[in-house]
Design an enzyme around this catalytic site. Sequence first.
Site, PDB file in Angstrom:
ATOM      1  N   GLY A  65      20.771  22.921 -18.866  1.00  0.00           N
ATOM      2  CA  GLY A  65      20.941  21.477 -18.986  1.00  0.00           C
ATOM      3  C   GLY A  65      22.004  21.202 -20.021  1.00  0.00           C
ATOM      4  O   GLY A  65      22.469  22.125 -20.699  1.00  0.00           O
ATOM      5  N   GLY A  67      23.156  20.849 -23.136  1.00  0.00           N
ATOM      6  CA  GLY A  67      22.584  21.145 -24.449  1.00  0.00           C
ATOM      7  C   GLY A  67      23.358  20.492 -25.570  1.00  0.00           C
ATOM      8  O   GLY A  67      22.856  20.326 -26.684  1.00  0.00           O
ATOM      9  N   ARG A  68      24.593  20.168 -25.286  1.00  0.00           N
ATOM     10  CA  ARG A  68      25.387  19.509 -26.335  1.00  0.00           C
ATOM     11  C   ARG A  68      26.365  18.511 -25.726  1.00  0.00           C
ATOM     12  O   ARG A  68      27.472  18.312 -26.244  1.00  0.00           O
ATOM     13  CB  ARG A  68      26.133  20.539 -27.183  1.00  0.00           C
ATOM     14  CG  ARG A  68      27.031  21.457 -26.405  1.00  0.00           C
ATOM     15  CD  ARG A  68      27.940  22.167 -27.376  1.00  0.00           C
ATOM     16  NE  ARG A  68      28.752  23.165 -26.708  1.00  0.00           N
ATOM     17  CZ  ARG A  68      29.726  23.809 -27.303  1.00  0.00           C
ATOM     18  NH1 ARG A  68      30.019  23.549 -28.556  1.00  0.00           N
ATOM     19  NH2 ARG A  68      30.422  24.705 -26.662  1.00  0.00           N
ATOM     20  N   ARG A 151      35.223  14.257 -22.331  1.00  0.00           N
ATOM     21  CA  ARG A 151      35.618  14.944 -21.098  1.00  0.00           C
ATOM     22  C   ARG A 151      35.505  14.009 -19.904  1.00  0.00           C
ATOM     23  O   ARG A 151      34.563  13.228 -19.804  1.00  0.00           O
ATOM     24  CB  ARG A 151      34.711  16.159 -20.912  1.00  0.00           C
ATOM     25  CG  ARG A 151      34.995  16.938 -19.648  1.00  0.00           C
ATOM     26  CD  ARG A 151      34.469  18.336 -19.754  1.00  0.00           C
ATOM     27  NE  ARG A 151      33.019  18.409 -19.634  1.00  0.00           N
ATOM     28  CZ  ARG A 151      32.332  19.546 -19.737  1.00  0.00           C
ATOM     29  NH1 ARG A 151      32.955  20.683 -19.990  1.00  0.00           N
ATOM     30  NH2 ARG A 151      31.023  19.551 -19.617  1.00  0.00           N
ATOM     31  N   ASP A 227      26.209  27.815 -13.585  1.00  0.00           N
ATOM     32  CA  ASP A 227      26.110  26.508 -14.238  1.00  0.00           C
ATOM     33  C   ASP A 227      27.483  26.004 -14.676  1.00  0.00           C
ATOM     34  O   ASP A 227      27.631  24.841 -15.024  1.00  0.00           O
ATOM     35  CB  ASP A 227      25.163  26.576 -15.448  1.00  0.00           C
ATOM     36  CG  ASP A 227      25.481  27.731 -16.369  1.00  0.00           C
ATOM     37  OD1 ASP A 227      25.319  28.887 -15.935  1.00  0.00           O
ATOM     38  OD2 ASP A 227      25.918  27.500 -17.508  1.00  0.00           O
ATOM     39  N   ASN A 228      28.478  26.883 -14.657  1.00  0.00           N
ATOM     40  CA  ASN A 228      29.823  26.477 -15.049  1.00  0.00           C
ATOM     41  C   ASN A 228      30.741  26.297 -13.848  1.00  0.00           C
ATOM     42  O   ASN A 228      31.968  26.290 -13.997  1.00  0.00           O
ATOM     43  CB  ASN A 228      30.431  27.512 -16.010  1.00  0.00           C
ATOM     44  CG  ASN A 228      29.727  27.511 -17.358  1.00  0.00           C
ATOM     45  OD1 ASN A 228      29.125  26.511 -17.746  1.00  0.00           O
ATOM     46  ND2 ASN A 228      29.779  28.617 -18.056  1.00  0.00           N
TER      47      ASN A 228
HETATM   48  P1  AMP Z   1      28.037  27.735 -21.721  1.00  0.00           P
HETATM   49  O1  AMP Z   1      27.871  29.190 -21.438  1.00  0.00           O
HETATM   50  O2  AMP Z   1      29.022  27.427 -22.815  1.00  0.00           O
HETATM   51  O3  AMP Z   1      28.317  26.949 -20.491  1.00  0.00           O
HETATM   52  O4  AMP Z   1      26.657  27.201 -22.308  1.00  0.00           O
HETATM   53  C1  AMP Z   1      25.437  27.492 -21.706  1.00  0.00           C
HETATM   54  C2  AMP Z   1      24.391  26.467 -22.093  1.00  0.00           C
HETATM   55  O5  AMP Z   1      24.226  26.422 -23.508  1.00  0.00           O
HETATM   56  C3  AMP Z   1      24.704  25.056 -21.652  1.00  0.00           C
HETATM   57  O6  AMP Z   1      23.524  24.504 -21.146  1.00  0.00           O
HETATM   58  C4  AMP Z   1      25.149  24.388 -22.920  1.00  0.00           C
HETATM   59  O7  AMP Z   1      24.894  22.993 -22.890  1.00  0.00           O
HETATM   60  C5  AMP Z   1      24.327  25.089 -23.962  1.00  0.00           C
HETATM   61  N1  AMP Z   1      24.962  25.080 -25.300  1.00  0.00           N
HETATM   62  C6  AMP Z   1      26.110  25.688 -25.666  1.00  0.00           C
HETATM   63  N2  AMP Z   1      26.372  25.476 -26.972  1.00  0.00           N
HETATM   64  C7  AMP Z   1      25.348  24.720 -27.457  1.00  0.00           C
HETATM   65  C8  AMP Z   1      25.022  24.164 -28.743  1.00  0.00           C
HETATM   66  N3  AMP Z   1      25.805  24.346 -29.801  1.00  0.00           N
HETATM   67  N4  AMP Z   1      23.875  23.462 -28.832  1.00  0.00           N
HETATM   68  C9  AMP Z   1      23.070  23.280 -27.793  1.00  0.00           C
HETATM   69  N5  AMP Z   1      23.321  23.759 -26.557  1.00  0.00           N
HETATM   70  C10 AMP Z   1      24.447  24.477 -26.385  1.00  0.00           C
HETATM   71 MG    MG Z   2      28.512  25.439 -19.547  1.00  0.00          MG
END
Ligand code: AMP
Ligand code: MG
Length: 460
Positions: A65, A67-68, A151, A227-228
Amino acid sequence: MPRLPSAPQLVVLNKPLAGNLGLEFDGLTSLEIADLLSGKKMPPGAYPIAQAYAGHQYGHFTGLGDGRAILLGEQLTPSGERFDIQLKGSGPTPYSRRGDGLAALGPMLREYLISEAMHAFGVPTTRSLAVVSTGDPVFRDEKLPGAVLVRVAASHLRFGTFEWAAAHRKIDQLKALADYAIQRHFPESIDAGDRYLKFLQNVIARQAALIARWQCLGFVHGVMNTDNMSICGETIDYGPCAFMDAYDPATVFSSIDRHGRYAYGKQPSIAQWNLAVFAEAILPLLDSDSTQAFEMAREAINGFQVEFDRAWLHGMAAKIGIFDPQAADEALIRELLAWMHQARADFTNTFRLLDPEQASSSVDPTFLAWDAAWRDRLSRQAHSFAESRQLMHEQNPRVIPRNHLVEHALEQAWSQGDLKPFDRLLEILTNPFDASMELLESEQQPAPAGSARHQTYCGT
Ligand code: AMP
Ligand code: MG
């Protein structure tokens, strides 16, 4: 709701994009704009939400979900298009798990720079409207200045959004989600009898076209987790991505991708794997008979290779000045790539230096043999060498975001408050084909020999 930043300041604003979106910033001070684009003040009509999704990360299913990130809402542009506007780095959400929901200034400027370069290269991508520093610290290995990236995306629907609905066995929600995605991204197939199969085929076609563009530019996404992957075929989530210097299919930049799962040369097969995961999520929509649904999905997924090969051949052929590629041209392209690999030649500059109107200055016999075969091929098409050269100049950028230049510009920005290298890099990267742009030699060259191989880090 976004976290309230203590002292938001506009670091960079994409005025042309704001104009295209129909956002009215005229008459507002820089601080007022910073308030609106950092979560300090809600723009009128905003309805902030964090989206749920799941995903296969490095092959393993996980619930995720935003997360940030917080979606502020959708913007209808003056020309009638619809875009999501999202804040990234705006504080914790119900999906933050152990993360702080925040982002540091360097990585947000990095996403801004690379996504805008991708757009200038003509690659479908999310865009960057602004980076606003928050005035608050972010703690990583060290204390860093925090920032929010604004974004802009055609939508934030990911493969993983469908995996989420499928995992919760909510067929009605899965169907509603698919109908919504079709309506938003593929309205032409809304009335198709087999609309969900068409949906799958459309998603596959967009991915094939996208990954072919990446390959043609030497772009390595770095975290091709499901998810990306955006359902509409935009490049999304710029983490440890980078562009290759020397051509090598094994190129990996992400520090956590130890097995090279997302290496440059593996991107097409990973895209197909991701599509299979997506197809599996929507299987119940394809047919009520699960065997039949599986067969439909299998056939559609097999179609990826055909679509990708066609897009790749067209893209690569155009890079060497061929207008109407034939199957035999693949061998010519592969021979050039094989030479580049063995000679450790720079991917971008090799293409940009090819000039049908000038004899090669190379003394390498392998390259010269290829060069002769290439000229022979060009002489057999119904276009002049000048036209080929023009085509090549429209396809082969003069500059790419080379990691050593990007990292230098970011470091100057966040540690010294000096935005000059960032602004300069942004200027040249957003005009990558413009022959009138004066470039320094250092802006076009790969990292100096012997400098450490560059890696970028996840958890940015
Ligand atoms: P990513 O691999 O960068 O796409 O991140 C995977 C997941 O981690 C996604 O659901 C992001 O929203 C979450 N995420 C990445 N960095 C953070 C952060 N600093 N705080 C909370 N959630 C994060
Ligand atoms: Mg991501």
